[in-house]
Scaffold this active site. Structure first.
Site, PDB file in Angstrom:
ATOM      1  N   SER A   7      64.334  68.636  79.531  1.00  0.00           N
ATOM      2  CA  SER A   7      63.970  67.284  79.122  1.00  0.00           C
ATOM      3  C   SER A   7      64.576  66.982  77.760  1.00  0.00           C
ATOM      4  O   SER A   7      64.786  67.883  76.943  1.00  0.00           O
ATOM      5  CB  SER A   7      62.447  67.143  79.039  1.00  0.00           C
ATOM      6  N   ASP A   8      64.872  65.709  77.519  1.00  0.00           N
ATOM      7  CA  ASP A   8      65.085  65.302  76.133  1.00  0.00           C
ATOM      8  C   ASP A   8      63.762  65.526  75.419  1.00  0.00           C
ATOM      9  O   ASP A   8      62.707  65.676  76.041  1.00  0.00           O
ATOM     10  CB  ASP A   8      65.533  63.844  76.064  1.00  0.00           C
ATOM     11  N   TRP A   9      63.783  65.530  74.099  1.00  0.00           N
ATOM     12  CA  TRP A   9      62.611  65.924  73.326  1.00  0.00           C
ATOM     13  C   TRP A   9      61.496  64.883  73.475  1.00  0.00           C
ATOM     14  O   TRP A   9      61.601  63.772  72.992  1.00  0.00           O
ATOM     15  CB  TRP A   9      63.012  66.130  71.870  1.00  0.00           C
ATOM     16  N   LEU A  10      60.474  65.249  74.223  1.00  0.00           N
ATOM     17  CA  LEU A  10      59.318  64.420  74.603  1.00  0.00           C
ATOM     18  C   LEU A  10      59.646  63.406  75.684  1.00  0.00           C
ATOM     19  O   LEU A  10      58.946  62.397  75.828  1.00  0.00           O
ATOM     20  CB  LEU A  10      58.710  63.703  73.384  1.00  0.00           C
ATOM     21  N   ALA A  11      60.664  63.672  76.472  1.00  0.00           N
ATOM     22  CA  ALA A  11      60.970  62.784  77.602  1.00  0.00           C
ATOM     23  C   ALA A  11      60.185  63.144  78.847  1.00  0.00           C
ATOM     24  O   ALA A  11      60.164  62.383  79.814  1.00  0.00           O
ATOM     25  CB  ALA A  11      62.467  62.817  77.916  1.00  0.00           C
TER      26      ALA A  11
END
Length: 820
Positions: free
Chosen positions: A247-251
């Site tokens: 995931s992108d960071w907090l996606a």
């Protein structure tokens, strides 16, 4: 629109080139416990390791915590590393070999710092909107050029045993409303997805990329990081991706749903909010296996993909330990910064990994500089004593290159954009510094005014100069930073800090005005581009640490400009089409952005609507002249409408005899010493009951494999060469130089299928001495001639005449032929 699938598909280990890595991974993963597998797939929490992303280790089996670190142009937060020119600058070199070298140098530096997974290159955003904040991280708005540049970069990075990351997957085209539960939805039809946004990802997978990062946005109202059609269907089945999806960071927007949809690793481990330590995975992933809400074989596949990637790049042997800290430049500090507690220790060994990469950075910046205007051959400047005026804040050092965190302000000379895609500078050679050095050698006198607001002083001073160099710029970046009310995305396409007025002030009385532009993307220059005193325009993009040196190479003729535009520069934002503007105001609780323009981005739109750009895609001038002649076409493969059927894989994914453990086996071990705020996979309670989870109907039915798949990057037949096109290029001028010859494909207009007027499908850069001629060869693959048929769900070559044209830009095409 793309339809969603609830079926679990395409386990890793189905491609022969990855078979050895998967065999090794099976041997290791089969020894892991449930909590160890969960640990491998989950981040430890923000700042709970030395890198921006840190996975859980399996110490007893020798599997380390993996270090994931930005970014696309340098090593974010690290010291003693090179700040290379940005992706868009590298793209404008149109030089395959140089793109590979840039990637290789970047990968070698990453390895030297102990980075396992480099978070780049970026090719989403593609560049649908010219003012979008992160377009500059990628290489071009054209999917073909973006794909070639990305593949070369990936191959370079991974040549040093570091996994590259293809990001952001997918249709992540603006910064406004990009994050959170109500993130913007990019609504994309099937053909547009395949021919535009998915195209460069196919190149990346074909190049063997080890990781893919799913994006923050929604796609057709399903979060990209829990969209099964995207991850399971397009990426893992159709494109045959063998690495892991992070995931992108907090996606990540869910726990079980994201795992079922194809997500393999969560970053940085926290939940909806930064640093909240409320993970979707970690202990929740362990719980989901025990209570039956996630099939154990899905976790096995997640873990195996990550471990296989580690083996695939040889990181199990002699790989350096992490020797830098993302959180301090000091030698000592907290080992786990995010804990707020001891222990302390050596976190920064200040390993210098730069070697002689300044030479490569300078070459990329030089070749990526585009000469847009040069009336009467005013450039190059003569190396003689003369009076030179230098105007504009963009020429000088400002408060230093690292004055703002993540380069989050436009001050001093602009060398990179802002955000996680930037890096710290060990040094930055400003244009003023480099020009002063050259002037001292020539006996020239320099007069510099570096304040953009002192227009009267500029006008007066410029009248006394032989040459006036005016520096203007336009900056943007990631949406977590706002500068001058630009919240990541630019508010408009005009030069910032009064750049237009600065040019006009200097050009009013200086007959020899040269404008130098540092920019993240196109700017509107209609106020001054036709001014009689503006003799030359140099488009210097984002040149990185060697900015001034590269510019002087161009200005004084030590290098002949060879860069070509990787996007179109229009006369207004409206020229780019009605959907080219950033959505600054939400149109719904979940903003809806319909990609109704389809295939018609940038030059494709300009061509369709017969709009005359200011400078067309592929354009760039030289200090010499070139001619084109003698195009020839040779058929080298069998042309059929459909590719060969999907081949049967000679290898199969590993299977595990994984038995769901009793809940008490997942509890914290006796005497376990927890690190404050660390995310662990263990459970606090054994009060868990297994029950059969109500999966969607048909979930257990194997999905029908896509006929477009069967290999890395799709059906191997798509990558087969069908035609060879040759053309002769001559240097008819008096200066040696490099020309970028570009090949475009055109289809006759058909009622059934709509095609752009022309599409880039080949380019070659060639160095020629004065009077020299060479024959260039372009190779056309099946995919280069195909369109995506949404009914047959396959790539089709139309049964009609296909024309090829070769020339110096998308609007300057000199040689034409038809494919038999």
């Amino acid at each position: 629109m793309l339809t969603l699938s609830c079926k679990l598909t395409a386990k890793g280990g189905s491609i022969l080139s990855w078979a050895e890595a998967y065999d090794k991974a099976y041997g290791l993963v089969s020894q892991m416990t449930l909590v160890e597998k969960a640990n491998v797939t989950s981040g430890l929490g923000w700042a709970m390791g030395l890198c921006v992303g840190n996975t859980g280790p399996v110490d007893r089996l020798g599997f380390p915590s993996l270090c994931l670190q930005d970014g696309p142009l340098g090593l974010r937060f690290a010291d003693k590393a090179t700040a290379f020119p940005a992706g868009i600058t590298a793209g404008m070199t149109w030089n395959r070999g140089l793109l590979y070298q840039r990637g290789a140098a970047h990968g070698k530096e990453a390895r030297g710092k102990g980075i396992h997974v480099l978070l780049g290159p970026a090719f989403g955003a593609l560049g649908r909107m010219p003012a979008a904040g992160r377009n500059w991280e990628g290489f071009s708005v054209d999917p073909y050029l973006m794909g070639i540049a990305s593949a070369e970069t990936i191959k370079g990075i991974q040549s040093y045993g570091v996994s590259a990351t293809a990001k952001h997957f997918i249709a992540n085209e603006q910064e406004h409303f990009r994050q959170g539960v109500n993130a913007i939805s990019s609504n994309v039809d099937d053909r547009t997805m395949h021919e535009m946004y998915l195209w460069p990802f196919a190149d990346a997978v074909h190049a063997g990329v080890g990781a893919v990062m799913c994006s923050y946005n929604k796609v057709n109202n399903s979060a990209a990081c829990e969209n099964s059609k995207l991850m399971n269907g397009l990426l893992k089945d159709e494109l045959g991706f063998q690495g892991f999806v992070m995931s992108d960071w907090l996606a990540q927007m869910s726990g079980v749903a994201s795992a079922l949809s194809g997500l393999d690793m969560t970053m940085p481990g926290d939940g909806y909010l930064w640093d909240d330590r409320k993970p979707f995975w970690g202990p929740q992933l362990t719980r989901s296996i025990i209570n039956g809400s996630l099939p154990y074989d899905r976790l096995d596949d997640m873990t195996t993909r990550i471990v296989a990637t580690w083996y695939h790049f040889g990181q199990n042997k002699d790989f350096p330990e992490v020797n830098f800290s993302s959180w301090t430049k000091n030698s000592t500090g907290r080992i786990y910064e995010g804990s707020g507690n001891p222990p302390y220790g050596e976190v920064n060994k200040h390993v210098n990994v730069m070697e002689d990469n300044h030479l490569l950075a300078r070459q990329v910046a030089t070749e990526g500089t585009v000469l847009l205007k040069n009336n009467d051959g005013f450039l190059p400047l003569k190396k003689k004593a003369q009076k030179i005026g230098i105007y504009g804040e963009d020429a000088g050092p400002g408060d230093g290159p690292n004055a703002c965190t993540d380069r989050g302000c436009n001050q001093g000379t602009l060398a990179v954009g802002w955000g996680s895609g930037s890096s710290d500078f060990e040094y930055l050679v400003s244009p003023l510094e480099a020009i002063q050095r050259q002037a001292a050698q020539d006996g020239s006198k320099i007069s510099a005014i570096l304040n953009n607001t002192l227009l009267a002083e500029v006008e007066s001073d410029s009248s006394k100069q032989d040459v006036c160099l005016v520096f203007i710029n336009s900056d943007s970046g990631e949406g977590y930073i706002t500068w001058d009310n630009n919240a990541g995305d630019r508010n408009d396409l005009y030069a910032q800090k009064g750049g237009d007025n600065l040019v006009l002030a200097a050009a009013k009385r200086c007959r020899n005005t040269v404008v130098v532009v540092h920019s993240v993307g196109p700017i509107i220059m209609e106020k001054w581009i036709n001014h009689r005193n503006v003799r030359s325009v140099v488009w210097a993009n984002l040149p990185g640490q060697e900015s001034g040196n590269a510019l002087v190479d161009i200005l004084y003729g030590d290098a002949n400009p060879s860069g070509k535009l990787a996007y179109t520069i229009g006369r207004s934002l409206e020229d780019y089409g009605p959907t080219a503007g950033v959505m600054y105001t939400a149109n719904a609780e979940v903003p809806q952005q319909d990609f109704t323009e389809g295939l018609y981005l940038d030059y494709r739109h300009f061509d369709k609507e017969s709009i005359s750009p200011r400078f067309e895609f592929g354009y760039g001038m030289s200090y010499t002249k070139y001619s084109y002649a003698n195009i020839r076409v040779y058929q080298t493969g069998r042309r059929t409408p459909l590719p060969a059927r999907r081949p049967h894989s000679p290898v199969s994914p590993p299977t595990y005899n994984s038995t769901i453990p009793k809940p008490e086996e997942a509890l914290y071990p006796p005497g376990f010493q927890r690190i404050n705020r660390m995310i662990y996979p263990y459970l606090d309670s054994e009060n868990i009951t297994y029950s059969k989870y109500p999966y969607p109907e048909g979930y257990d039915t194997p999905a029908t494999p896509s006929q477009a798949g069967g290999g890395e990057g799709g059906n191997p037949a798509l990558w087969e060469e069908l035609y060879k096109v040759t053309v002769q290029i001559s240097n008819t001028g008096h200066v040696a130089g490099a020309e970028v010859a570009q090949l475009y494909v055109s289809y006759p207009s058909e009622k059934k299928v709509d095609f752009p007027v022309r599409q880039l499908r080949g380019f070659e850069k060639v160095w020629l001495e004065p009077g020299q001629k060479k024959t260039l060869t372009f190779y056309l693959r099946r995919r280069d001639l195909s369109y995506w048929d949404v009914v047959r769900q396959n790539w089709i070559i139309p049964d009609s005449t296909i024309c090829v044209s070769v020339g110096a830009s998308s609007r300057k095409l000199y040689e034409h032929a038809s494919l038999p």
